[in-house]
Scaffold this motif. Structure first.
Motif, mmCIF file in Angstrom:
data_model
loop_
_atom_site.group_PDB
_atom_site.id
_atom_site.type_symbol
_atom_site.label_atom_id
_atom_site.label_comp_id
_atom_site.label_asym_id
_atom_site.label_seq_id
_atom_site.Cartn_x
_atom_site.Cartn_y
_atom_site.Cartn_z
ATOM 1 N N UNK A 1 0.831 -1.210 0.000
ATOM 2 C CA UNK A 1 0.000 0.000 0.000
ATOM 3 C C UNK A 1 0.868 1.263 0.000
ATOM 4 N N UNK A 2 0.260 2.376 -0.420
ATOM 5 C CA UNK A 2 0.971 3.659 -0.409
ATOM 6 C C UNK A 2 1.103 4.112 1.041
ATOM 7 N N UNK B 1 3.299 3.749 13.208
ATOM 8 C CA UNK B 1 1.912 3.617 12.719
ATOM 9 C C UNK B 1 1.557 4.803 11.836
ATOM 10 N N UNK B 2 0.767 4.537 10.784
ATOM 11 C CA UNK B 2 0.375 5.647 9.902
ATOM 12 C C UNK B 2 -0.358 6.722 10.684
ATOM 13 N N UNK B 3 -0.157 7.965 10.284
ATOM 14 C CA UNK B 3 -0.803 9.081 10.971
ATOM 15 C C UNK B 3 -2.301 9.079 10.697
ATOM 16 N N UNK B 4 -3.065 9.528 11.690
ATOM 17 C CA UNK B 4 -4.519 9.592 11.488
ATOM 18 C C UNK B 4 -4.841 10.726 10.515
ATOM 19 N N UNK C 1 2.631 10.536 -5.777
ATOM 20 C CA UNK C 1 2.447 10.255 -7.202
ATOM 21 C C UNK C 1 3.300 9.053 -7.585
ATOM 22 N N UNK C 2 2.734 8.189 -8.399
ATOM 23 C CA UNK C 2 3.494 7.015 -8.846
ATOM 24 C C UNK C 2 4.430 7.446 -9.981
ATOM 25 N N UNK D 1 -1.968 9.002 -5.797
ATOM 26 C CA UNK D 1 -2.605 8.041 -4.893
ATOM 27 C C UNK D 1 -2.713 8.628 -3.483
ATOM 28 N N UNK D 2 -3.717 8.149 -2.780
ATOM 29 C CA UNK D 2 -3.899 8.570 -1.384
ATOM 30 C C UNK D 2 -3.172 7.589 -0.479
ATOM 31 N N UNK D 3 -3.049 7.980 0.771
ATOM 32 C CA UNK D 3 -2.469 7.095 1.769
ATOM 33 C C UNK D 3 -3.287 5.798 1.838
#
Lengths: 71, 376
Positions: free
Chosen positions: A6-7, B199-202, A12-13, A61-63
């Motif tokens: 996952x990102x 951990x990923x940020x909220x 951007x890719x 892309x988003x997180x």
């Protein structure tokens, strides 16, 4: 077992280094992504065969967006 | 014949060649070195090119560029820098460009931004101990905050004769973040620590993003009123950005205005590098102590991140403490690269942005504190 790459952040890719059917090892860079003007390799979370590629160069892309699925 | 000779002599006396000493050519070499670094090595070109060229021009004898009330560069310096307008407008642009989301998502990072000001205070006392005045020492110390506009703002207010030296030291060391920080990071952390993922940020809501600049302006403005001009401009720029209702203002603050004031900032700083002011042993002291300031700030951020981990359930990667020196976003990039070198699955960029933007606020607070303490 299938694993998702996952990102880790929005970005951007830049480059997709794998295609469906490729064998990858853990920590192989499968996608190059750019965020905040830094290019970073996004690596395979496990070794295996690429089952799906869900991104392409130039795409934003988003997180947490799923980029590649490895099984 | 005698009259002709007098005319000839007068003309000769009016040329720069006649009035050239040894200092000016030395300054040309220094000035052109900065132009070279900007043009060929891409080291902070937006600043080093105008600063370097400004320094070259101001060291042409008889040019009068810095003559009070007459010289062109004097006007840039006086109306742009001495009145605080240019550094403040730079902060407006920085606010409009900065995403404070990572800091809002993890406010603990504010502590790392504060800890990474450690070098500022070490350098302050170091400079005092070797004979700099309190005003000079504060201006040199602030180099450790790795924030160019804040360094310029503080020096103009406290020790304007050192402006060229502190500004160039700050920008040089900021450009050298990728060289200076990695060895310190490796010295202060183990490979296990650097490998640690976070951990990923909220996600941060729009309301939080809008309230953040308002709260920061209120709290910092009340706590350190002398910092109000800088923090005020930073936060209004950020409010433009996050409110989303003034895209034209955001765009101007981020681009056109920022570019215009950068020209005046560069030329105004370069213009202060007159040979008689610059070629003094004190300037070498500024560079040496400035490097100490920068080093100790990095070490302070790393050490405090490790200390914080003693109390945290979800441990942080201590590398991000190094990003507490401002230098946005270079320091965050360095932290990310070091993390990924230790563990390819480690993506620290956004985590490092928290202390990085907190460092900007931390440096402004330190500057405001200094100005309140020793400002004339």
């Amino acid at each position: 077992m299938a694993a998702q790459v996952v990102a880790p952040m929005p970005g951007k890719i830049i480059e997709v280094n794998v295609k469906v059917g490729d064998q990858v090892k853990e920590d192989d860079p499968v996608v190059i992504m750019e965020a905040m003007k830094i290019e970073m390799p996004i690596v395979a979370v496990q070794g295996g065969k690429v089952a799906e590629v869900r991104c392409e160069p130039g795409q934003s892309v988003e997180s947490d967006a799923v980029l590649v699925i490895i099984e | 014949m005698d009259q002709l000779f007098d005319v000839y002599r007068n003309v000769m006396h009016q040329t720069g060649f006649w009035n050239l000493g040894w200092r000016e050519p030395v300054m040309w070499v220094i000035a052109l070195t900065f132009v070279y670094l900007g043009v060929r090595k891409n080291v902070e070109p937006l600043l080093l090119v105008p600063i370097g060229f400004g320094a070259l021009l101001v060291n042409l004898p008889m040019s009068g560029l810095m003559e009070a009330h007459h010289g062109l560069f004097w006007y840039f310096y006086h109306y742009g820098l001495q009145t605080e307008i240019v550094p403040s407008l730079i902060f407006l642009g920085l606010g409009a460009l900065t995403d404070f989301g990572p800091l809002i998502a993890n406010p603990k990072m504010l502590l790392l931004g504060a800890a990474a000001q450690f070098g500022v205070y070490v350098a302050l006392f170091g400079a005092l101990s070797v004979g700099f005045t309190p005003q000079e020492a504060c201006s040199i110390g602030i180099i450790g905050g790795a924030d160019g506009p804040t360094t310029i703002y503080t020096t103009v207010k406290l020790a304007p004769h050192l402006l060229g030296a502190t500004a160039l030291a700050a920008y040089s060391y900021m450009a050298m973040v990728p060289i200076i920080q990695p060895p310190l990071i490796r010295m202060m952390t183990t490979k296990d620590e650097r490998s640690r993922t976070m951990k990923q940020l909220r996600p941060v809501s729009k309301l939080e993003r809008i309230l953040f600049p308002i709260m920061v302006a209120l709290v910092v403005g009340l706590l350190v009123p002398a910092a109000a001009p800088l923090i005020g401009m930073l936060t209004i720029g950020n409010l433009f950005r996050e409110s989303g209702v003034v895209p034209r203002l955001t765009d101007v603050a981020q681009n056109a205005l920022m570019n215009i004031v950068t020209i005046f900032l560069g030329l105004g700083v370069g213009a202060t590098m007159d040979a008689h002011q610059f070629l003094r042993p004190k300037v070498i002291g500024v560079y040496v102590i400035g490097l100490f300031a920068f080093t100790f700030s990095t070490v302070g951020g790393l050490a405090f991140a490790k200390f914080l981990n003693l109390f945290l359930k979800d441990k942080i990667n201590p590398i991000i403490g190094a990003a507490g020196v401002s230098a946005v976003p270079m320091a965050a990039r360095v932290a990310h690269r070091e993390g990924q070198k230790a563990n390819p699955k480690n993506y620290l960029l956004m985590h490092a942005m928290g202390p990085n933007v907190a460092g900007v606020i931390g440096t402004i607070v330190a500057a405001g504190f200094f100005i309140a303490m020793v400002g004339r």
